[in-house]
Scaffold this motif. Structure first.
Motif, mmCIF file in Angstrom:
data_model
loop_
_atom_site.group_PDB
_atom_site.id
_atom_site.type_symbol
_atom_site.label_atom_id
_atom_site.label_comp_id
_atom_site.label_asym_id
_atom_site.label_seq_id
_atom_site.Cartn_x
_atom_site.Cartn_y
_atom_site.Cartn_z
ATOM 1 N N ASN A 184 0.813 -1.214 0.000
ATOM 2 C CA ASN A 184 0.000 0.000 0.000
ATOM 3 C C ASN A 184 0.846 1.263 0.000
ATOM 4 O OD1 ASN A 184 -2.661 0.897 -0.234
ATOM 5 N ND2 ASN A 184 -2.834 1.353 1.950
ATOM 6 N N MET A 185 2.131 1.104 -0.164
ATOM 7 C CA MET A 185 2.997 2.266 -0.372
ATOM 8 C C MET A 185 2.730 2.908 -1.731
ATOM 9 S SD MET A 185 6.639 0.351 -1.157
ATOM 10 C CE MET A 185 7.502 1.907 -1.421
ATOM 11 N N VAL A 186 2.067 2.181 -2.622
ATOM 12 C CA VAL A 186 1.705 2.736 -3.928
ATOM 13 C C VAL A 186 0.598 3.765 -3.723
ATOM 14 C CG1 VAL A 186 0.757 2.224 -6.200
ATOM 15 C CG2 VAL A 186 2.345 0.626 -5.119
ATOM 16 N N ARG A 187 0.893 5.009 -4.051
ATOM 17 C CA ARG A 187 -0.040 6.093 -3.748
ATOM 18 C C ARG A 187 -0.946 6.451 -4.916
ATOM 19 N NH1 ARG A 187 4.736 9.682 -0.841
ATOM 20 N NH2 ARG A 187 4.713 8.591 1.170
ATOM 21 N N ASN A 188 -0.549 6.108 -6.124
ATOM 22 C CA ASN A 188 -1.330 6.496 -7.293
ATOM 23 C C ASN A 188 -1.533 5.323 -8.253
ATOM 24 O OD1 ASN A 188 -1.441 9.470 -6.725
ATOM 25 N ND2 ASN A 188 0.784 9.245 -6.910
ATOM 26 N N PRO A 189 -2.220 4.283 -7.812
ATOM 27 C CA PRO A 189 -2.493 3.178 -8.734
ATOM 28 C C PRO A 189 -3.460 3.636 -9.831
ATOM 29 C CG PRO A 189 -3.772 2.916 -6.733
ATOM 30 C CD PRO A 189 -2.859 4.087 -6.506
ATOM 31 N N VAL A 190 -3.509 2.901 -10.900
ATOM 32 C CA VAL A 190 -4.450 3.215 -11.977
ATOM 33 C C VAL A 190 -5.853 2.744 -11.618
ATOM 34 C CG1 VAL A 190 -5.015 2.800 -14.415
ATOM 35 C CG2 VAL A 190 -2.630 3.126 -13.717
ATOM 36 N N VAL A 191 -5.934 1.574 -10.981
ATOM 37 C CA VAL A 191 -7.220 1.004 -10.611
ATOM 38 C C VAL A 191 -7.006 0.022 -9.459
ATOM 39 C CG1 VAL A 191 -7.042 -0.858 -12.324
ATOM 40 C CG2 VAL A 191 -9.309 -0.132 -11.530
ATOM 41 N N CYS A 192 -8.016 -0.136 -8.600
ATOM 42 C CA CYS A 192 -7.928 -1.032 -7.440
ATOM 43 C C CYS A 192 -9.088 -2.020 -7.452
ATOM 44 C CB CYS A 192 -7.971 -0.241 -6.135
ATOM 45 S SG CYS A 192 -6.611 0.899 -5.893
ATOM 46 N N LYS A 216 -9.123 -4.338 3.996
ATOM 47 C CA LYS A 216 -9.029 -4.651 2.571
ATOM 48 C C LYS A 216 -9.318 -3.433 1.713
ATOM 49 C CE LYS A 216 -8.427 -9.073 3.494
ATOM 50 N NZ LYS A 216 -7.181 -9.819 3.222
ATOM 51 N N ALA A 217 -10.317 -2.634 2.120
ATOM 52 C CA ALA A 217 -10.668 -1.442 1.355
ATOM 53 C C ALA A 217 -9.686 -0.305 1.586
ATOM 54 C CB ALA A 217 -12.081 -0.989 1.722
ATOM 55 N N GLY A 218 -8.712 -0.516 2.442
ATOM 56 C CA GLY A 218 -7.703 0.504 2.710
ATOM 57 C C GLY A 218 -6.780 0.792 1.545
#
Length: 602
Positions: A184-192, A216-218
């Motif tokens: 969750n260190m990824v701050r700008n994913p394209v989609v989750c 999980k929704a975090g």
């Protein structure tokens, strides 16, 4: 299938790879320290993600670098790995270069890093490992000696590998939870995406489904499209609340039948229709966003301004995502997806292995449905009936009784319990696990067996040769005795005899299945001293007593005690014997160990 696994696992320089993995294992937390961390986790969990960024910065990775990876981030209890595997296959079939970071590994740790659908080669793994490790090791003096733990290191290494390999997409499977997970260190994913939820890792995430859903929704991020599959009401309520709180547009994936195609899935099992639908929505959104990005348009529908983010929050009512027209690339990506250890079948002469790493109540039930369907189809084709064996283990805080309950009705003739240990003496670096002690694994194995025996007794079954032994029990040749009847067609009655044994290793279990012969003097029952002797460091001869005579094998030493390295090739059913059906389930590590034993066997 085993030969396919073997060919994928041996490529590269083995000595350099082994050295890298051994060094990696020094980052594993020992059992005693891990227990202390678990007790204090709630107080320190929020520090995990900031700490991960410090590690990334120490090896030269900045946030803008991670943004280049165009991340698809997936959490969930059941199916998050399968969803990621479908995503990888779908995007690869669309011509994109894919990177996929998964956990745990089955046979070798480099499986966690997939490039274009293949495990990272051994020489590349070693090279990238030392690039990351040396930078962290050299800078630890400036950071109070801090080094990442095992999974944290692999997460940072995954970012490093994917950046170096210049992948078009990085598909990241969450390790545990989501909110405080290393990924969750990824701050700008394209989609989750969030796959199906259930109770697992309860000592870390909480004992209720709403607490687990919160974690999980975090992974949701402001303005980033997010998808989930149909969930129970309490889980969906929390997911919806978190999406609104974070400002993430949320949609529920449609029934896969709404796509209007004859869809074939490369991974078997009823739950895969949910995972496939989730992967289609994730990939379709990802492709749209990347096209927008390449056209210099905004990546996020809501942008970065406060006003737009607020609008996103007000429009966070959950909706059903729309199905879309599938292309040949979509259909091929779904059909040709492979994900080992999940609803996997391996056939040998006289023996069929059914492997599934299910380890939650819901996934065990899905496993039972899959196994029953596949095994009964095979049974209908068998002229001499079937003999069914369960190889089982479960670990951690998972509740044994609830996991075993669905398996009681699969008509097993024998049940084998063992730790997630492949061989007694030959342990590869990839299979090393310092987070648990051998003693605790064996004790859990005995507990699992005792739980089964109690449950089977309560159902009114007759328990036969209920032994804890060293692996030299036997499957009767020819017909299977069930009560007072001779069963020639593999049918079972309610009073069938069911053997149960606790064995020291996975290879013992595979040998037990393959050998199907041993001498049990005067049919006496073995005492529990066999495995207790292992706990006390005694020899097997000291533990077994005089009531049992081990059948010697030409490649076996230690007074007939199987060391797990026997030559069990070409051992199949004799003509007229029932087909042996072996279900391996309860733990991904157990399934991985079984695959390794079968690979060595090949």
């Amino acid at each position: 299938m085993v030969r396919t696994v073997a060919s994928a696992v041996v490529k590269g320089d083995n000595s350099k790879y082994e050295e890298a993995v051994k060094t990696l294992n020094t980052l594993q937390t020992n059992a005693q320290t891990l227990e202390k961390i678990r007790q204090e986790r709630d107080k320190r969990a929020h520090l995990n993600v900031p700490r991960m960024w410090k590690y990334a910065e120490r090896i030269g990775i900045q946030e803008k670098d991670v943004d280049k990876l165009n991340v698809i981030h997936v959490s969930g209890t059941k199916g998050k790995g399968s969803t990621c595997a479908f995503c990888e296959s779908l995007l690869r079939h669309h011509g994109y270069k894919t990177g996929f970071f998964s956990s745990p590994h089955l046979i070798e740790v480099r499986e966690r890093f997939s490039l274009n659908g293949a495990p990272l080669e051994k020489d590349k793994f070693a090279a990238y490992f030392w690039e990351v490790y040396n930078k962290l090791d050299k800078t630890k003096g400036e950071h109070d000696g801090l080094m990442p733990n095992y999974f944290g290191f692999l997460t940072v290494m995954a970012l490093h590998v994917f950046l170096k390999e210049q992948v078009d997409v990085a598909i990241l499977e969450v390790g545990i939870g989501g909110q405080y997970d290393c990924t969750n260190m990824v701050r700008n994913p394209v989609v989750c995406g969030v796959s199906s939820l259930g109770l697992d890792h309860t000592s870390i995430l909480g004992t209720s489904i709403d607490k687990i859903a919160w974690h999980k929704a975090g992974i949701f991020k402001p303005g980033v499209p997010s998808f989930t599959v149909p969930q129970c009401e309490s889980a969906m309520s929390v997911i919806k609340e978190r999406a609104a709180e974070i400002g993430a547009p949320l949609s529920v994936c449609p029934d896969i039948r709404t796509y209007g195609e004859d869809i074939k899935l490369g991974i078997k099992g009823s739950i895969q229709v949910l995972n496939a639908s989730l992967s289609l929505q994730l990939c379709n959104t990802w492709i749209q966003k990347i096209k927008e990005k390449s056209s210099s348009e905004e990546v996020s529908d809501c942008g970065d301004s406060q006003e737009q983010t607020s609008t996103s929050k007000s429009n966070c009512d959950i909706k059903i995502a729309e199905a879309f027209q599938l292309t040949p690339q979509h259909l091929a990506g779904l059909a040709q997806c492979q994900w080992l250890g999940r609803n996997q079948t391996i056939r040998e002469p006289g023996i069929t292995y059914y492997l599934d790493g299910a380890h939650t109540v819901e996934s065990i039930q899905q496993c039972v449905d899959w196994f029953s369907t596949e095994a009964n189809l095979e049974k209908a084709r068998s002229k001499h009936g079937v003999y069914r064996v369960l190889i089982f283990n479960t670990t951690g805080d998972r509740e044994t009784t609830s996991l075993l309950s669905p398996l009681l009705y699969c008509n097993f003739d024998a049940v084998l319990f063992c730790p997630n240990v492949t061989h007694e003496n030959a342990v590869s670096a990839d299979q090393t696990n310092n987070t648990v002690t051998k003693e605790s694994q064996l004790k859990r194995c005995i507990l699992n067996k005792e739980t089964w025996d109690k449950q089977i007794h309560e159902l009114g079954h007759i328990s036969k040769n209920n032994n804890i032994c060293n692996g030299d029990s036997h499957i009767p040749n020819g017909a299977v005795n069930a009560g007072n009847e001779t069963v020639e067609n593999g049918l079972h009655c309610d009073t069938r005899e069911v053997e149960s044994h606790a064995l020291p290793t996975i290879s013992h279990c595979v040998h037990w299945v393959c050998q199907r012969s041993a001498v049990n003097k005067e049919n006496r029952h073995l005492s529990e001293k066999c495995v207790e002797a292992k706990l006390n460091g005694q020899t097997v001869e000291q533990g077994c007593g005089e009531g049992y005579i081990c059948e010697k094998d030409s490649s076996s030493g230690n007074n007939g005690y199987i060391d797990g390295n026997l030559d069990i090739n070409n051992v199949g059913a004799s003509k007229g014997d029932p087909q042996v059906q072996v279900l391996v389930t309860g733990s991904m590590h157990l399934v991985g160990g079984a695959l390794k034993v079968l690979w060595n066997k090949e």
